[in-house]
Structure formats: structure tokens, C-alpha cells
Write an enzyme that holds these catalytic residues in place. Structure first.
Site, mmCIF file in Angstrom:
data_model
loop_
_atom_site.group_PDB
_atom_site.id
_atom_site.type_symbol
_atom_site.label_atom_id
_atom_site.label_comp_id
_atom_site.label_asym_id
_atom_site.label_seq_id
_atom_site.Cartn_x
_atom_site.Cartn_y
_atom_site.Cartn_z
ATOM 1 N N SER A 143 0.775 -1.114 0.177
ATOM 2 C CA SER A 143 -0.042 0.139 -0.094
ATOM 3 C C SER A 143 1.040 1.287 0.041
ATOM 4 C CB SER A 143 -0.843 -0.007 1.141
ATOM 5 O OG SER A 143 -1.612 1.340 1.376
ATOM 6 N N TYR A 156 -2.179 -0.490 10.579
ATOM 7 C CA TYR A 156 -2.241 -0.722 9.138
ATOM 8 C C TYR A 156 -0.877 -0.371 8.317
ATOM 9 C CZ TYR A 156 -3.966 -1.021 4.292
ATOM 10 O OH TYR A 156 -4.011 -1.380 3.077
#
Length: 263
Positions: A143, A156
Site C-alpha cells: 500500500s 495498518y
């Protein structure tokens, strides 16, 4: 149009989102998708749809990638069924957006179990078959959050930073082989990821106009399977921001710190 003809492509997180879309696209190019997710019912529906539209028979395996012993068993079954794995797409993952003081340990542990240990375990189990043939492609979906962390995503972002570190390390380990290793670093994609990650809907509302189209992301990942490269960064301008942040972090935080707080 048939560059992936007869390739065995393992896709984790294949029951929805870009995993599902990539399964269909690869089948249309003649590959055999091997679908992995926790919900076998959803996978069976997708498999039937792929069969109806492409004539390709998918393999389906129910698996929670955070359960290491399950990973070992399922990948052993896959090798027994198809002989080898040409492409492993580590796509399974999830996020929960909270400030650290509001985050609970269960969510943090689960993110690392799925996003990090799941990627490591699936890769470790797929690798022997690739090394035996001296061929294969490992694609890990990380990501942009792994490059540029923002408020309310500490757990995250840390998990995706770990995925990038793992990906870069095994790329170097395998540099003298014909096994390619790629990282995919997308920004926010318009999928059901945010049903868990952003229950308040605040982040989705703030970044709606920047969200990536899942069909376009899936298409670019399939193209990456055909033409491997080190990283696929989406969108390009967001990655430019990540690069500049890593070069000039203090300046970026002073100038744009409030802009990062969109969750």
C-alpha cells in the site's frame, strides 16, 4: 491476448474486490486461477461465473491465511493438484482505522497476522515449487500507506511497511534466480475494504474523488504478471508524494501535516 495461457495463478483474498476481478481477467487470458479465501461459498459462485464466461475451471480452497498450519496444508494440496505455481498474488489483507489510543490489541494482532504473516507464510510455501523450476512470480499487495503513514492508520501502515520490507528482502535473496518479486502499492481503491477500515465513512467521504477504479487496478496487476517489474505504484502522483515525503519528511509534515489527517 493469451500471454498467461495455462499459467497457474494463486490468488489470496479472491472472494471479492480486486482479487475477484483479477481472477476473471487472468482466466480470460487462458490462465487457471486458484482461488483462496475464507468463504468457500463465495469462491464457488465466482468459480462458476468464471467457468460460464471463459470455460476455465478454477480451483477453490478455503483458507484463513493467518492460520499457518492451514497455509501449509492448502499449498501442499495445490502443488499436488497442479504440479507448480507460476504466479502467487498475495492480495488478502484488511485494515482498521483508529488512533492508537482507541485501537484494540485484537485488531492490531489480526492485521499483522493476515497482512504480514499471511504474506510470509503463503510465499514460503509457494517458493519451493518455484525454486525447483527456477521460474515464477511473487506479487505482494502492499500500500502507499506502507510508504507514507498517516494518522489513524498506525497499525495498518506498520503492517504494510512490513510487507514492503519483506518483499524487498526476498527480491534480493532471489536476484540470481529467474523468480521475479513485485510489490503493488495502491492508494485507496473503491472496494468493500472500507466497510471494516472506515466504519464512520469519514475517510471515504474525504478521498472519494481520489479513489482508484478497481477494474483499472486489476487490469494493471494482470499487466504486471505479463511484464514484471519491481513495483507498481498507483496512482503515480500519490507515489510521488510518498517519495518526496521520504526525502524531506520534516518539511512535508510542516507544510502538509494537516492534509494527512483525512480519517
Amino acid at each position: 491476448m493469451r500471454e498467461l495461457q495455462n499459467k497457474n495463478i494463486v490468488i489470496t483474498g479472491a472472494s471479492s474486490g480486486i482479487g475477484e476481478k483479477i481472477a476473471m481477467l487472468t482466466a480470460k487470458k487462458g490462465a487457471r486461477p486458484i482461488l483462496i479465501a475464507r468463504s468457500v461459498d463465495k469462491l464457488n459462485v465466482i468459480s462458476e461465473r468464471i467457468k460460464a464466461q471463459t470455460g476455465i475451471d478454477c480451483l477453490v480452497h478455503s483458507l484463513d491465511v493467518s492460520e499457518i498450519e492451514q497455509v501449509k496444508t492448502v499449498f501442499k494440496q495445490i502443488i499436488e493438484e497442479v504440479g507448480h505455481i507460476d504466479v502467487l498474488l498475495n492480495n488478502a489483507g484488511f485494515g482498521v482505522f483508529d488512533t492508537l489510543q482507541d485501537a484494540n490489541y485484537e485488531d492490531l494482532e489480526n492485521m499483522f497476522a493476515v497482512n504480514v504473516m499471511g504474506v510470509i507464510a503463503c510465499t514460503k510455501e509457494a517458493l519451493p515449487s518455484m525454486l525447483e523450476r527456477n521460474a515464477g512470480h511473487i506479487i505482494n499487495v502492499a500500500s502507499q500507506a506502507g510508504k507514507l503513514a498517516t494518522p489513524k492508520s498506525s497499525g495498518y501502515a506498520a503492517s504494510k511497511h512490513a510487507v514492503l520490507g519483506f518483499t524487498n528482502s526476498i527480491r534480493l535473496e532471489l536476484m540470481n534466480t529467474n523468480i521475479r518479486v513485485s510489490a503493488v502499492n495502491p492508494g485507496p481503491i473503491e472496494t468493500n475494504f472500507f466497510a471494516i477500515a472506515d466504519k464512520s465513512g469519514t475517510y471515504v467521504k474525504n478521498v472519494q474523488k481520489y479513489m482508484l477504479n478497481p477494474d483499472e487496478v486489476a487490469g494493471k496487476i494482470v499487466k504486471l504478471m505479463i511484464h514484471p517489474k519491481r513495483e507498481l505504484n498507483l496512482p503515480w502522483w500519490m507515489n510521488t508524494g510518498s517519495v518526496l515525503y521520504n526525502l524531506f519528511p520534516s518539511i512535508a509534515e510542516k507544510l502538509f501535516g494537516n492534509k494527512f489527517n483525512m480519517k
